[in-house]
Scaffold this active site. Structure first.
Site, PDB file in Angstrom:
ATOM      1  N   CYS A   1       1.136  -1.021   0.167  1.00 38.28           N
ATOM      2  CA  CYS A   1      -0.026   0.172  -0.127  1.00 38.28           C
ATOM      3  C   CYS A   1       0.960   1.302  -0.377  1.00 38.28           C
ATOM      4  CB  CYS A   1      -1.296  -0.009   1.686  1.00 38.28           C
ATOM      5  SG  CYS A   1      -1.728  -1.516   1.854  1.00 38.28           S
TER       6      CYS A   1
ATOM      7  N   ARG B   1       5.122   0.360  -6.186  1.00 37.85           N
ATOM      8  CA  ARG B   1       4.998  -0.276  -4.968  1.00 37.85           C
ATOM      9  C   ARG B   1       3.911  -1.065  -5.031  1.00 37.85           C
ATOM     10  NH1 ARG B   1       6.589   3.270  -0.203  1.00 37.85           N
ATOM     11  NH2 ARG B   1       4.689   1.461   1.432  1.00 37.85           N
TER      12      ARG B   1
ATOM     13  N   TRP C   1      -3.040  -2.948  -2.075  1.00 38.60           N
ATOM     14  CA  TRP C   1      -2.741  -4.359  -2.744  1.00 38.60           C
ATOM     15  C   TRP C   1      -3.570  -5.058  -1.741  1.00 38.60           C
ATOM     16  CZ3 TRP C   1       0.548  -8.570  -0.257  1.00 38.60           C
ATOM     17  CH2 TRP C   1       0.597  -9.279  -1.139  1.00 38.60           C
TER      18      TRP C   1
ATOM     19  N   ASN D   1      -1.859   2.011   5.555  1.00 38.12           N
ATOM     20  CA  ASN D   1      -1.029   1.087   5.295  1.00 38.12           C
ATOM     21  C   ASN D   1       0.150   0.443   6.576  1.00 38.12           C
ATOM     22  OD1 ASN D   1       1.702  -0.385   3.722  1.00 38.12           O
ATOM     23  ND2 ASN D   1       2.710   1.816   3.719  1.00 38.12           N
ATOM     24  N   GLY D   2      -0.723  -0.873   6.213  1.00 35.33           N
ATOM     25  CA  GLY D   2      -0.271  -1.697   7.473  1.00 35.33           C
ATOM     26  C   GLY D   2      -1.227  -3.143   7.983  1.00 35.33           C
TER      27      GLY D   2
ATOM     28  N   GLU E   1      19.732 -15.443  -8.130  1.00 36.90           N
ATOM     29  CA  GLU E   1      19.975 -14.541  -8.155  1.00 36.90           C
ATOM     30  C   GLU E   1      19.175 -14.060  -9.696  1.00 36.90           C
ATOM     31  OE1 GLU E   1      18.299 -12.143  -6.786  1.00 36.90           O
ATOM     32  OE2 GLU E   1      18.750  -9.972  -7.737  1.00 36.90           O
TER      33      GLU E   1
ATOM     34  N   LYS F   1      15.525 -13.161 -11.073  1.00 34.28           N
ATOM     35  CA  LYS F   1      15.447 -12.050 -12.110  1.00 34.28           C
ATOM     36  C   LYS F   1      14.148 -13.099 -13.240  1.00 34.28           C
ATOM     37  CE  LYS F   1      15.863  -8.837 -10.480  1.00 34.28           C
ATOM     38  NZ  LYS F   1      15.849  -8.715  -8.803  1.00 34.28           N
TER      39      LYS F   1
ATOM     40  N   GLU G   1      10.690 -13.640 -11.538  1.00 40.98           N
ATOM     41  CA  GLU G   1       9.784 -12.454 -11.738  1.00 40.98           C
ATOM     42  C   GLU G   1       8.722 -11.718 -12.438  1.00 40.98           C
ATOM     43  OE1 GLU G   1      11.115  -9.720  -8.271  1.00 40.98           O
ATOM     44  OE2 GLU G   1      12.908 -10.171  -9.301  1.00 40.98           O
TER      45      GLU G   1
ATOM     46  N   HIS H   1      22.248 -35.407  -8.215  1.00 38.51           N
ATOM     47  CA  HIS H   1      21.879 -36.255  -6.991  1.00 38.51           C
ATOM     48  C   HIS H   1      20.073 -36.363  -7.468  1.00 38.51           C
ATOM     49  CE1 HIS H   1      25.911 -36.650  -4.698  1.00 38.51           C
ATOM     50  NE2 HIS H   1      25.685 -35.074  -5.720  1.00 38.51           N
TER      51      HIS H   1
ATOM     52  N   LYS I   1       6.466  -3.780  -4.541  1.00 37.44           N
ATOM     53  CA  LYS I   1       7.642  -3.632  -4.122  1.00 37.44           C
ATOM     54  C   LYS I   1       8.730  -3.537  -2.783  1.00 37.44           C
ATOM     55  CE  LYS I   1      12.106  -1.583  -5.248  1.00 37.44           C
ATOM     56  NZ  LYS I   1      12.909  -2.389  -6.228  1.00 37.44           N
TER      57      LYS I   1
HETATM   58  C1  F6R Z   1      13.389  -9.153  -6.121  1.00 39.01           C
HETATM   59  C2  F6R Z   1      13.148  -8.165  -5.762  1.00 39.01           C
HETATM   60  C3  F6R Z   1      12.872  -8.802  -4.423  1.00 39.01           C
HETATM   61  C4  F6R Z   1      13.317  -8.146  -2.393  1.00 39.01           C
HETATM   62  C5  F6R Z   1      12.982  -8.850  -1.186  1.00 39.01           C
HETATM   63  C6  F6R Z   1      13.989  -7.686   0.007  1.00 39.01           C
HETATM   64  O1  F6R Z   1      14.178  -8.688  -7.323  1.00 39.01           O
HETATM   65  O2  F6R Z   1      12.972  -6.886  -5.379  1.00 39.01           O
HETATM   66  O3  F6R Z   1      13.105 -10.121  -3.325  1.00 39.01           O
HETATM   67  O4  F6R Z   1      14.591  -8.771  -2.852  1.00 39.01           O
HETATM   68  O5  F6R Z   1      11.597  -7.997  -0.971  1.00 39.01           O
HETATM   69  O6  F6R Z   1      13.038  -6.110   0.137  1.00 39.01           O
HETATM   70  P1  F6R Z   1      13.959  -5.684   0.703  1.00 39.01           P
HETATM   71  O7  F6R Z   1      15.456  -5.385  -0.314  1.00 39.01           O
HETATM   72  O8  F6R Z   1      13.312  -4.100   0.180  1.00 39.01           O
HETATM   73  O9  F6R Z   1      14.265  -5.926   2.365  1.00 39.01           O
END
Ligand code: F6R
Length: 607
Positions: free
Chosen positions: A2, A27, A74, A100-101, A480, A484, A487, A503, A602
């Site tokens: 949110c 976000r 959200w 928000n929360g 990673e 990437k 997602e 294995h 985000k």
């Molecule tokens: C993937 C991504 C997420 C964040 C994760 C942690 O591209 O962005 O996996 O890395 O949600 O977020 P932060 O770094 O904000 O704690």
């Protein structure tokens, strides 16, 4: 997750609120709404789906007025419908609230309020707040808000308007971010600075437990006893261009391209006269020898950065390092005491699981050092020591420059520890420092070296499943790279330690498989070549990620992504770059919503 925003001043509030919500879109959200006060009356409009639905509704409705609040939701409690969208309004229509929360005790409060005769329109946890305000209000907003928040359990950043005070906004904060923007004859609040930066760079970071009263000319902050708190006004260091696309088709591509600069901004302030020098860590130096282990905790990509950090710190400092998913660590009974240094990593500084893991470890006596991108965020405030990454605002949901700068800090931190523990010889130290200095250039070169990525991505975009394999730091980079890809492109993808293939996972390999083989650790190159042969024998197509000038790789791999050579301990930084681009162009080829992938947010402020 949110986003909240508020404005009071001498201009029409609705366009300013809608622009703020637009900037908070990144976000993640599934509905949105605004409420504006006008002549002692509150008008709200809400719409599920994209913000454009709300903007269209706003152009057909009367939402004039100079003071208001807005929200992108959200969905957590209740589906993403118009009714469940915020702002929520009290039964007497005197109060509107954005939140928000999560209000954890909402069910109990809801029952009590229904018993008192209040009716609920939505299924949300938030709606209890607005009815509590109505219940406690006896002409004094501040008192009503203090009483209301005293009943709430959970986390909240609240923005409230009341029709009795048409140019005033009240806010309250506990565990969710809230920033007040200080203007001239106008003031704002928002869940993060991106929504404020086009209006003002002067901000007040509200702390947990504080409430504020915001009028066009004044910002007052109080504690829960109504006592005034004197707050300092801070200045945001980045500018509006950082939060805009600047000619790129997507924020993600812009942020990938910004990585050399982000690295330079992160590295430069922390290396002086050939030495790593973290100003904020001076007090840690004296007890550094007391730590018997380091635990790194984080989520998602930040966890992957921690996985790289583990290899580097263990190698240089010979201290045991565990990297733990925060969502697991928080619910274990971890062996953590006052001899543990906990390193928490987070771009947003607001990730709920990371915060909970930090609290758990702090209670067990650990010293907490955090690596954070957002200044003034919850994680930075909860930490004993903070090191900032200076990546600038990251808007694309999939992190790129945030991740890469986290690794840069971990690399420098490893050197700092090794130096302060007298564990590193001068030559290696000096060599690594000069290699760290060249990382921005190497990342630029990694961006330039792979012009064939777009055509490669085109060829690979119809794959249903892509495996990533690697060893040591290459394996951490694979985690990673694979995240990437999945997602943003929605292609099923997993990463495996290459030695683990036989294995079990090798059973999945056939002539339809694409295997990305990260092979930049020279000391393990022969082992990787054996793994590449194993999957090729079973028909897989191999895309290797290898150091430039490594000609041997071309004998086995079908295609190669090239990484500029650097010290193997530091290679994760240039190595991830072609994988970010590969994911980006595959997602683009598949027509995906790259900056806002489905189901993702985000800043993950709920568990
Ligand atoms: C993937 C991504 C997420 C964040 C994760 C942690 O591209 O962005 O996996 O890395 O949600 O977020 P932060 O770094 O904000 O704690």
């Amino acid at each position: 997750m949110c986003g909240i925003v508020g404005f009071t001043g001498s201009e029409q509030a609705a366009p300013i609120l809608l622009d703020g919500l637009k900037r908070l879109e990144y976000r993640g959200y599934d509905s949105a709404g605004i409420a504006v006060t006008n002549d002692n009356q509150i008008n709200t409009i809400k719409a599920s789906g994209q913000l454009v639905n709300l903007i269209n509704k706003a152009s057909d409705s009367d939402v004039s007025g100079l003071c208001g609040i807005g929200h992108t939701r959200w969905a957590t409690h209740g589906a993403p419908t118009d009714t469940n969208a915020h702002p929520h309004i009290s039964n007497d229509r005197m109060f509107a609230v954005v939140h928000n929360g999560i209000i954890e005790n909402y069910a109990e409060l809801r029952d009590e309020l229904i018993e008192k005769g209040y009716h609920f329109d939505s299924e949300t946890d938030t709606e209890v707040v607005v009815h509590l305000l109505e219940y406690y209000y006896k002409g004094n907003m501040r008192k009503a808000l203090i009483k209301t928040v005293s009943k709430l359990e959970g986390s909240y950043a609240l923005g409230v308007i009341c029709s009795d005070f048409p140019d005033e906004i009240y806010t309250a904060k506990l565990g969710s971010p809230l920033i007040i923007g200080v203007g001239v004859g106008e003031n704002f609040f928002a869940s993060d600075a991106t929504a404020l930066i086009s209006h003002t760079k002067n901000v007040i970071y509200l702390e947990d437990g504080e409430i504020s009263r915001i009028t066009p000319d004044k910002v007052e902050v109080f504690d829960c006893t109504s006592a005034t708190i004197n707050k300092t006004v801070s200045r945001i260091v980045w500018n509006i261009e950082s939060a805009e696309k600047g000619g790129y088709e997507h924020f993600m591509l812009k942020e990938i391209m910004e990585q050399p600069k982000a690295l330079e901004s992160t590295i430069k302030p922390n290396i002086r006269d050939g030495k790593v020098n973290f100003d904020g860590l001076n007090d840690l130096k004296s007890n550094i020898k007391d730590f018997t282990k380091i635990v790194i905790t984080a989520c998602g990509s930040a966890y992957h950065a921690g996985c790289v950090g583990r290899y580097v710190i263990e190698e240089l400092c010979r201290l045991p390092v565990q990297t733990e998913l925060a969502s697991e660590l928080r619910y274990r009974n971890p062996i953590i005491d006052e001899h543990t240094l906990l390193i928490a990593i987070s771009q947003s500084g607001e990730t709920a699981d990371t915060i909970a893991a930090m609290k758990e470890c702090k209670n067990r006596g650990a010293t907490v050092l955090s690596i954070v991108n957002v200044v003034g965020s919850t994680i930075s405030k909860l930490s004993d020591f903070v090191i900032y990454t200076w990546a600038g605002p990251e808007i694309a949901v999939a992190t790129t420059k945030g991740y890469i700068t986290q690794i840069a800090i971990l690399d420098m931190l490893a050197l700092w520890f090794a130096d302060n523990l007298n564990l590193i010889d001068e030559k290696l130290y000096t060599d690594l420092i000069s290699d760290i200095h060249t990382l921005p250039e190497r990342v630029q070169r990694a961006l330039d070296l792979n012009p064939h990525i777009t055509s490669l991505a085109k060829k690979c975009s119809s794959n249903n499943s892509i495996f990533f394999i690697g060893r040591n730091i290459d394996y951490a980079v694979c985690m990673e790279g694979s995240l990437k890809l999945k997602e943003i492109s929605y292609i099923q993808s997993e990463s495996y330690a290459a030695g683990e293939l036989k294995h079990g996972t090798i059973a999945l390999i056939d002539d339809s498989s694409l295997v990305v083989a990260a092979s930049c650790q020279e000391q393990l190159f022969d082992k990787m070549m054996s793994n590449i042969k194993e999957v090729k024998t079973r028909g897989a197509n191999v895309l290797a990620v290898a150091l430039e000038h490594n000609s041997r790789i071309y004998k086995e791999a079908d295609n190669v992504l090239v990484v500029p050579s650097t010290n193997p301990l530091l290679v994760a930084i240039p190595e991830i770059v072609p994988l970010q681009l590969f994911s980006y162009y595959i997602a683009k080829e598949r027509g995906c919503d790259i900056d806002k992938p489905k189901n993702l947010a985000k800043s993950v402020t709920v568990e």
